[in-house]
Design an enzyme around this catalytic site. Sequence first.
Site, short mmCIF file in Angstrom:
data_model
loop_
_atom_site.label_atom_id
_atom_site.label_comp_id
_atom_site.label_asym_id
_atom_site.label_seq_id
_atom_site.Cartn_x
_atom_site.Cartn_y
_atom_site.Cartn_z
CG ASN A 79 27.73 28.68 42.13
OD1 ASN A 79 27.38 27.60 42.60
ND2 ASN A 79 27.08 29.81 42.34
CG HIS B 18 25.70 33.08 44.94
ND1 HIS B 18 24.47 33.32 44.37
CD2 HIS B 18 26.57 32.91 43.92
CE1 HIS B 18 24.61 33.29 43.05
NE2 HIS B 18 25.87 33.05 42.75
CD GLU C 199 21.77 32.08 42.25
OE1 GLU C 199 22.22 31.00 42.63
OE2 GLU C 199 21.99 32.55 41.10
CD GLU D 84 28.96 35.94 41.54
OE1 GLU D 84 29.41 35.27 40.62
OE2 GLU D 84 28.10 35.53 42.32
C1 PEP Z 1 27.01 32.78 39.73
O1 PEP Z 1 26.06 32.09 40.04
O2 PEP Z 1 27.87 33.03 40.59
C2 PEP Z 1 27.10 33.28 38.36
C3 PEP Z 1 27.99 34.18 38.10
O3 PEP Z 1 26.20 32.76 37.45
P1 PEP Z 1 26.23 32.97 35.84
O4 PEP Z 1 27.65 32.80 35.39
O5 PEP Z 1 25.32 31.92 35.30
O6 PEP Z 1 25.74 34.37 35.58
#
Ligand code: PEP
Length: 251
Positions: free
Chosen positions: A9, A95, A97, A167
């Site tokens: 991503n 996600h 964010e 996540e």
């Molecule tokens: C993401 O944005 O899905 C993510 C896992 O970011 P990072 O690997 O930078 O923690």
Amino acid sequence: MRRPFIAGNWKMNTHRAEAIALAEGVVKAAAGVDGVDLAVCPPSCYLDAVGKALAGSKVLLGAQNMYFEKDGAFTGELSAAMLRDLGCTYVILGHSERRHILGETDALINKKVHAALAAGLIPILCVGELLAEREAGQTMSVIRRQFDGSLAGLSADQLKTVVIAYEPVWAIGTGKVATPQQAEEVHLALRKLIAERYNAAVADVVRIQYGGSVKPSNAADLLKQADIDGALVGGASLKADQFLGIVAGAL
Ligand code: PEP
């Protein structure tokens, strides 16, 4: 047997030339890799250019977001059909964010999941708890709420094609990776939830990625857990050698 799936991503990073060079680097490094599904999800303005750089390779294209309507007066949005037109196989939905910065709700995400599937895109549906929720012992109630809300109304056959990414929000972009045990505990609980809501056969085929500060140094320990079927990678996907270092952890 679930085939591992590693996706990058890129978020709101790279410029046009960088995006093309990164895609070319990933294609080159992935040439000898077998037994793992691979995808990169560049910013939407570079989907076309990155898609061309990936053409003929084993690395597939994904988008980071979409809107659920087919067309119309939705300024700034992209439809599932537009993403298909650009050559996307996957779309990241829900996600953290988008949930926490842009205010997306499970109800909205659910409409997007249905629209993506109807257009032939594979959703990568993200779920995960905030640090305060983990500390309050609410991790699984949050995951259950997001799962039930975001995936409401899916048939068993539809769910089988969806990729879920666990996540934990406190691990995204923070360098604080979940331990393999912490991640496996949630992945196993998610699989049991799928078995409860659908059945054991569906739970057995749904791929559940882990995401949150995955790097080449921690990937293998995470990916060898029984219920972790791959990784959704943010920061480390911006360097082809690091991304492929993570892929190596899945082999
Ligand atoms: C993401 O944005 O899905 C993510 C896992 O970011 P990072 O690997 O930078 O923690």
